[in-house]
Enzyme design. Sequence first.
Site, PDB file in Angstrom:
ATOM      1  N   ASP A 178      20.412  28.205  69.889  1.00  5.82           N
ATOM      2  CA  ASP A 178      19.846  28.785  71.223  1.00  5.82           C
ATOM      3  C   ASP A 178      19.161  27.595  72.029  1.00  5.82           C
ATOM      4  OD1 ASP A 178      17.831  28.620  69.430  1.00  5.82           O
ATOM      5  OD2 ASP A 178      17.469  30.860  69.545  1.00  5.82           O
ATOM      6  N   ASN A 207      10.180  40.929  66.742  1.00  5.75           N
ATOM      7  CA  ASN A 207      10.756  41.849  67.212  1.00  5.75           C
ATOM      8  C   ASN A 207      12.140  42.213  66.818  1.00  5.75           C
ATOM      9  OD1 ASN A 207      11.913  39.884  68.639  1.00  5.75           O
ATOM     10  ND2 ASN A 207      11.659  40.591  70.555  1.00  5.75           N
ATOM     11  N   HIS A 250      14.506  39.694  66.637  1.00  5.69           N
ATOM     12  CA  HIS A 250      15.598  38.940  67.373  1.00  5.69           C
ATOM     13  C   HIS A 250      15.892  37.835  66.598  1.00  5.69           C
ATOM     14  CE1 HIS A 250      12.434  36.238  69.165  1.00  5.69           C
ATOM     15  NE2 HIS A 250      12.998  35.373  68.389  1.00  5.69           N
ATOM     16  N   GLU A 310      17.678  39.532  71.960  1.00  5.32           N
ATOM     17  CA  GLU A 310      16.597  40.404  72.005  1.00  5.32           C
ATOM     18  C   GLU A 310      16.968  41.854  71.845  1.00  5.32           C
ATOM     19  OE1 GLU A 310      13.690  39.321  72.086  1.00  5.32           O
ATOM     20  OE2 GLU A 310      13.152  38.056  73.785  1.00  5.32           O
TER      21      GLU A 310
HETATM   22  C1  GLP Z   1      12.553  31.632  68.242  1.00 10.04           C
HETATM   23  C2  GLP Z   1      14.131  30.933  68.093  1.00 10.04           C
HETATM   24  C3  GLP Z   1      14.587  31.968  67.177  1.00 10.04           C
HETATM   25  C4  GLP Z   1      13.654  31.750  65.760  1.00 10.04           C
HETATM   26  C5  GLP Z   1      12.412  32.717  65.983  1.00 10.04           C
HETATM   27  C6  GLP Z   1      11.404  32.619  64.955  1.00 10.04           C
HETATM   28  O1  GLP Z   1      12.432  32.504  69.154  1.00 10.04           O
HETATM   29  N1  GLP Z   1      14.731  31.001  69.330  1.00 10.04           N
HETATM   30  O2  GLP Z   1      15.734  31.272  66.651  1.00 10.04           O
HETATM   31  O3  GLP Z   1      14.357  32.389  64.712  1.00 10.04           O
HETATM   32  O4  GLP Z   1      11.778  31.701  67.062  1.00 10.04           O
HETATM   33  O5  GLP Z   1      10.598  31.520  64.888  1.00 10.04           O
HETATM   34  P1  GLP Z   1       9.574  31.177  63.588  1.00 10.04           P
HETATM   35  O6  GLP Z   1      10.555  30.423  62.553  1.00 10.04           O
HETATM   36  O7  GLP Z   1       8.849  29.962  64.193  1.00 10.04           O
HETATM   37  O8  GLP Z   1       8.963  32.124  63.272  1.00 10.04           O
END
Ligand code: GLP
Length: 241
Positions: free
Chosen positions: A66, A129, A131, A136
């Site tokens: 992403d 949440n 995702h 989402e």
């Molecule tokens: C963001 C990214 C996701 C990732 C998520 C969790 O929203 N788009 O791909 O998995 O954060 O992040 P973290 O690893 O910092 O908890």
Amino acid sequence: MKIVVGTKEEISKIVSEEIIKEIQDKPNLVLGLATGSSPIEVYANLVKAVKNGKVSFKDVTTFNLDEYVGLDERDINSYRYFMKEHLFNHIDINKENINFPSPDALEEYDKKIEECGNVDLQILGVGRNGHIGFNEPFTSFNSTTHLVDLSYKTRQDNSRFFYDIDNVPKQAVTIGLKNIMNAKKIILMAFGESKQEAIYKMVKGQVTKEVPCSILQEHSNCTIYVDEEAYNLLKTKTEGE
Ligand code: GLP
């Protein structure tokens, strides 16, 4: 779905070794990559392995999950910047083999993944949440690369990198849940208690669009790596059964 519990350090070591082994077995591996704090140590281990001559990314192709819409690649909060900082600038990957989704080439991204024979190994984190990527809650399980309006919760979670929530982009582009499910093998990492509900629902809850990561229950080769804190709710509920 397999669950492995360990410290962040232990998990990062196992996951990086797994990636290295996959590349040794298939030098032109197609690797799906995630940003966020969860995979940072894995990337650091990979950088060390390349520097020590243990592995080469020369023929590896990567597809990132992403990217925010509207951030320049020189912006420190863009995922392209993140990946350069943590991985790409320090390994021997061919720059032409690095791929990111972009809002003006959605279908092209799906096509390119397909042309490469689909992702061999997909690395994932998970949002509070549920995702995955930026898919989402209520995203269709059939989704492919698409634009998303980010939820307030996600923008709030990610605002720690932006100083202020108002600076967090309101849109992003992400590969879809169908793309993720097409990966031959999936590794998801989650650390800290803020992830425990998502982990519980992902493993034990119903497969529902309300919790995007719950679709991973239907994947035939998916391993979830968690620390004790992220595992806690699942552990408590499982013990009570
Ligand atoms: C963001 C990214 C996701 C990732 C998520 C969790 O929203 N788009 O791909 O998995 O954060 O992040 P973290 O690893 O910092 O908890």
